[in-house]
Design a protein around this motif. Structure first.
Motif, short mmCIF file in Angstrom:
data_model
loop_
_atom_site.label_atom_id
_atom_site.label_comp_id
_atom_site.label_asym_id
_atom_site.label_seq_id
_atom_site.Cartn_x
_atom_site.Cartn_y
_atom_site.Cartn_z
N PRO A 33 -5.74 1.73 -7.21
CA PRO A 33 -4.66 2.52 -7.83
C PRO A 33 -3.43 2.74 -6.92
N HIS A 34 -3.62 2.74 -5.58
CA HIS A 34 -2.47 2.97 -4.69
C HIS A 34 -1.96 1.66 -4.07
N GLN A 35 -2.45 0.52 -4.63
CA GLN A 35 -2.05 -0.77 -4.08
C GLN A 35 -1.50 -1.69 -5.17
N ASP A 73 0.87 -1.18 0.00
CA ASP A 73 0.00 0.00 0.00
C ASP A 73 0.91 1.24 0.00
N PHE A 74 0.83 2.01 -1.08
CA PHE A 74 1.73 3.16 -1.25
C PHE A 74 1.17 4.37 -0.51
N LYS A 75 2.00 5.00 0.32
CA LYS A 75 1.56 6.13 1.15
C LYS A 75 1.89 7.47 0.47
N LYS A 135 0.64 11.06 -3.98
CA LYS A 135 1.89 10.34 -4.29
C LYS A 135 1.71 8.82 -4.28
N GLY A 136 0.92 8.32 -3.31
CA GLY A 136 0.74 6.88 -3.22
C GLY A 136 0.18 6.31 -4.52
N ARG A 137 -0.91 6.94 -4.98
CA ARG A 137 -1.55 6.49 -6.24
C ARG A 137 -0.60 6.69 -7.42
#
Ligand code: TMP
Length: 245
Positions: free
Chosen positions: A76-78, A27-29, A46-48
């Motif tokens: 989209p952010h994973q 999972d992008f933070k 930024k995560g997405r």
């Protein structure tokens, strides 16, 4: 896919286990750090954006025969990724002098290197990710000599591919950082992410040293318009992938 527990939280991503032991969820933070987390902030979206850019690049690299940990994107952010044991190495490839290379050698910013430089850093926040020599890396048993050779070869191959790809986006690839992991068969896979957080990306047509910057140096050096730069990189990547189809 059911997500189980948090396995690890890094500065930019959280890794979760899933019901399949061979699969993890990254999972992008939006959190951003620089200078070994001495500077902290947040980059909206930024995560997405980084997850989308990295996913596109991993898929393009797979098509060119490079094995990566990428599986797919549930959100989209994973990113679902193959579970690997990350080697504690930050592998940096440089085409143009910038950042710590300039600071440590006195080379002028923007000096085009005659050939790409591959460097290994010890991924250890407590020690501040120091630059390694090959002998120190082997002494510390961070990887075997065969793995170092294979990673060096892969890093150069990835550099050749990415230089071309970014050029097609109107972007000059200055330098970047890679991480590799071992799967259950001890195969080396490209892991982590490739994004404006981990690359220096300069707008090819722009010569102004601040205006050309489309990467995390905008955050590191307080250049402003960080979100816009990241979004611009994503749009250029999506367009380049679309034209390749
Ligand atoms: P450097 O010039 O600061 O050594 O950075 C080289 C490249 O590696 C640059 O593209 C930024 C990237 N990088 C990371 O992805 N993570 C890090 O912790 C550092 C220090 C650099």
């Amino acid at each position: 896919m059911s997500v189980h527990s948090k396995l690890y939280e890094g500065k930019a991503k959280i890794l979760y286990t899933t019901d399949d032991p061979e699969v993890l969820l990254a999972d992008f933070k939006d959190d951003a750090t620089a200078f070994n987390a001495q500077k902290r902030g947040s980059i909206l979206g930024k995560g997405r954006i980084n997850c989308s850019i990295a996913s596109q690049l991993f898929q393009q690299l797979e098509l060119s025969g490079i094995k990566t940990h990428f599986i797919d994107n549930p959100q989209p952010h994973q990113m679902r990724v193959k579970a690997v044991k990350i080697l504690p190495l930050e592998v940096v490839v440089r085409n143009i002098a910038a950042g710590s290379l300039c600071q440590q050698t006195g080379l002028a910013l923007g000096t085009v290197l005659k050939q790409p430089l591959v460097e290994f850093y010890y991924k250890n926040d407590q020690l501040g990710d120091p630059l390694l020599t090959r002998d120190r890396l082997l002494l510390m048993e961070l990887a075997t000599a065969e793995q170092v050779d294979e990673i060096t070869h892969l890093a150069l191959q990835i550099n050749e591919f990415l230089k071309e790809f970014w050029l097609g986006c109107g972007i000059t690839l200055v330098d970047f950082k890679l991480e590799f992991g071992l799967d259950s068969q001890q195969q080396i896979l490209l892991a982590d992410e490739i994004s404006p957080d981990t690359c220096r990306l300069w707008k090819t047509t722009e010569t102004d040293p601040n205006r050309r910057v489309l990467d995390k140096d905008r955050f590191r050096k307080d250049l402003g318009n960080v979100e816009d730069a990241y979004e611009e990189v994503l749009q250029r990547v999506l367009q380049a992938v679309e034209t390749k189809k």
